[in-house]
Structures are given as structure tokens and as C-alpha cells.
Design a protein around this motif. Structure first.
Motif, PDB file in Angstrom:
ATOM      1  N   UNK A   6       0.997  -1.511  -0.056  1.00  0.00           N
ATOM      2  CA  UNK A   6      -0.269   0.158   0.596  1.00  0.00           C
ATOM      3  C   UNK A   6       0.840   1.184   0.365  1.00  0.00           C
ATOM      4  N   UNK A   7       0.739   2.580  -0.529  1.00  0.00           N
ATOM      5  CA  UNK A   7       0.863   3.575  -0.994  1.00  0.00           C
ATOM      6  C   UNK A   7       0.007   4.576  -1.512  1.00  0.00           C
ATOM      7  N   UNK A   8       0.533   5.873  -1.301  1.00  0.00           N
ATOM      8  CA  UNK A   8      -0.304   6.989  -1.933  1.00  0.00           C
ATOM      9  C   UNK A   8       0.355   7.852  -2.860  1.00  0.00           C
ATOM     10  N   UNK A   9       0.040   7.850  -3.925  1.00  0.00           N
ATOM     11  CA  UNK A   9       1.280   8.171  -4.951  1.00  0.00           C
ATOM     12  C   UNK A   9       0.785   9.945  -5.526  1.00  0.00           C
ATOM     13  N   UNK A  10       1.332  10.279  -6.245  1.00  0.00           N
ATOM     14  CA  UNK A  10       1.724  11.379  -5.542  1.00  0.00           C
ATOM     15  C   UNK A  10       1.161  12.687  -6.582  1.00  0.00           C
ATOM     16  N   UNK A  11       0.274  13.685  -5.589  1.00  0.00           N
ATOM     17  CA  UNK A  11      -0.722  14.740  -6.355  1.00  0.00           C
ATOM     18  C   UNK A  11      -2.256  13.934  -6.385  1.00  0.00           C
ATOM     19  N   UNK A  12      -2.169  13.514  -5.451  1.00  0.00           N
ATOM     20  CA  UNK A  12      -4.002  12.917  -5.221  1.00  0.00           C
ATOM     21  C   UNK A  12      -4.542  13.717  -4.288  1.00  0.00           C
ATOM     22  N   UNK A  13      -3.931  14.589  -3.822  1.00  0.00           N
ATOM     23  CA  UNK A  13      -4.337  15.236  -2.725  1.00  0.00           C
ATOM     24  C   UNK A  13      -3.537  17.214  -2.513  1.00  0.00           C
TER      25      UNK A  13
END
Length: 288
Positions: A6-13
Motif C-alpha cells: 500500500x502507498x499513496x501516489x503523488x498529487x492525489x490531494x
């Protein structure tokens, strides 16, 4: 089962200034819902007459909650429980009688470190055999009495045996040779007479073993036969060749040894009659 990432990509918020977020770090978690497995083995071969049979129970991973009471044994009992890592050991003591023993481990009696219950084992089977192999019979197709100084016998066991040789066949007034078998259950051997008279063949106890290692019991009834000695041979010849117009033909009868009871009535003649039987030491002369 597998690895969960699991990870959070860039520029999603974005923040209040409208700037997109940086990418997050990645986390990995191993998901395991696979049941631990177990294999039952023994260094003892089957069948066996060992009264202390070693067993091992090998799991493919560390488990908890597994003990000797979780092992199902169809006959006999377990003792000497121990373990080292994923391998558990015990000694199987068979019952008093010969029997086929089945051993198994049911599903759900142990758990791995994240509480997955085990899968059921295979059914391990071993034959406990404490019975002595028996001779069911000794026989021969030879007529009794026999005129042959050598004849064949058959020996029938009730199971496969090993270590049996011709020298272990007990023969009174004879010698056993040329022992053969194709299935280790039925054996044949040649018996050669030593002298004219009765011959007795038997199998003593403890001269062969079955596959489990049990020594044989002795044959119950010996095979007996009378060797009457060889038959005397006989040949007929004549100095008169055929065709002939002689009404009286002399023939010579030669036996291989001294005989008794030979008379004119013992001839089989077609197209003539036998007369004037004369007996000499060698040969016998008569006229037809």
C-alpha cells in the motif's frame, strides 16, 4: 496468501495553496491464510515385527497446540513424545496380535503462529506381523514307489520368505539340490536318492524368514516316498533279417541285470507264437 502493498501516489490531494502531495512511502504486509501441513513417516519398513516403531510428524511451519493426544492410532499405543522445531516424534507399540495399523492427524488440532488451523495429514499405514511363516505342504508329482533316483518336489509356504536354501531342506536317504522359486512362496527342488528304500523330506524350524523378519515354523507332515531302485532295461535282437521265409526265427533278449519271473507268457507277439524259451546268464534266447 501473499504480500499486500500500500502507498499513496503523488498529487492525489492538495493543500490550501493547491500544491499536490508528495508520494508516500510503501508498506508491505504478508497475508497468510494457508493451513499448515503435516506428514507422518517412519524409518521402519512395512511389514515389520518391531515392537517399538519410531514415528515422526513433520509440519511445514511452526505450530502450537499439537500434542500426542492429537494423533489417531487405529491399533496400539504411542509413547516417548518429543519435538524439535517443526518435527514431533513418538514410539508406536503395536498390539499383541498381527494387524494393519493406520495413523493420522485430523484437521484443526494445531495452529500456526497467526492462528491458521492445520490441514489433515495423510493416513500412514504400517503392517505389524509377528506370525511365523508356515509350510502348507510338501508334495511331488512322482509316483510312489518311484523307479527314478531323482525327482522334483514342491514346497508351499503361506507367505513370501527369504533366506531359504536347498541345504536347509532335511532329507532322510536323499539330498536336496537345485532350489528354485519365481514368487518366494512356492519353491521346487530336486531330491536325489542315496539308496533304495524310503525317503523322507521335511523343513526344520528357523531356516528362513518372512519379509517382516519372523523365523519359519517347522513343516508338520514330512513328505515320504519309496525309491524302489531302477527298472531293468531290455532289448530284443535277431540275426535273421527281414523279409524271410523261415518259419522259425531265433531272437535274443538282453536284460541289463539279473531278473526273475520271466516266462514265454510275458511276450507280446503279433503274427506268430513264442516257443522254446532258453535262459542263459546273458543273453536270453528263444524261438518264434
Amino acid at each position: 496468501s501473499g504480500v499486500v502493498k500500500a502507498k499513496i501516489p503523488e498529487n492525489v490531494a492538495t493543500n490550501a495553496l493547491g500544491n499536490g502531495n508528495n508520494p508516500s512511502n510503501e508498506i508491505q504486509i504478508t497475508f497468510d491464510n494457508t493451513a499448515p501441513t503435516v506428514i507422518i513417516e517412519s524409518t521402519e519398513t512395512s511389514p515389520t515385527n518391531n515392537t517399538a516403531i519410531p514415528l515422526t510428524f513433520t509440519f511445514n511451519e511452526t505450530v502450537t497446540g499439537f500434542d500426542m493426544t492429537d494423533v489417531t492410532v487405529s491399533s496400539g499405543s504411542l509413547s516417548g513424545w518429543s519435538n524439535s522445531g517443526n518435527v514431533y516424534s513418538a514410539t508406536l507399540t503395536p498390539p499383541a496380535n498381527s494387524v494393519t495399523i493406520n495413523i493420522s492427524i485430523a484437521a484443526g488440532v494445531a495452529m500456526d503462529l497467526i492462528n491458521n488451523p492445520n490441514a489433515a495429514s495423510q493416513i500412514f499405514t504400517i503392517i505389524y506381523d509377528k506370525d511365523a511363516p508356515a509350510i502348507l505342504g510338501i508334495s511331488s508329482l512322482e509316483s510312489d514307489p518311484t523307479f527314478n533316483d531323482q525327482f522334483e518336489i514342491s514346497i508351499l509356504f503361506n507367505e513370501k520368505i527369504i533366506g531359504f536354501t536347498a541345504g536347509e531342506i532335511s532329507v532322510i536317504n536323499g539330498v536336496a539340490t537345485n532350489l528354485n522359486t519365481i514368487d518366494s512362496v512356492i519353491f521346487t527342488a530336486d531330491i536325489t536318492a542315496v539308496a533304495v528304500g524310503s525317503i523322507s523330506v521335511s523343513i526344520p524350524a528357523n531356516v528362513a524368514t518372512d519379509i517382516a523378519g519372523n523365523l519359519n515354523s517347522a513343516s508338520i507332515t514330512p513328505f515320504t516316498i519309496v525309491y524302489a531302485g531302477p527298472r531293468p532295461g531290455v532289448t530284443i535282437s535277431s540275426l535273421t533279417s527281414g523279409p524271410t521265409n523261415l518259419s522259425s526265427i531265433t531272437i535274443d533278449i538282453l536284460f541289463t541285470e539279473t531278473i526273475n519271473g520271466f516266462t514265454i507268457d510275458d511276450f507280446e507277439v503279433i503274427g506268430g507264437n513264442v516257443a522254446d524259451l532258453c535262459i542263459f546268464a546273458c543273453p536270453v534266447n528263444c524261438g518264434i
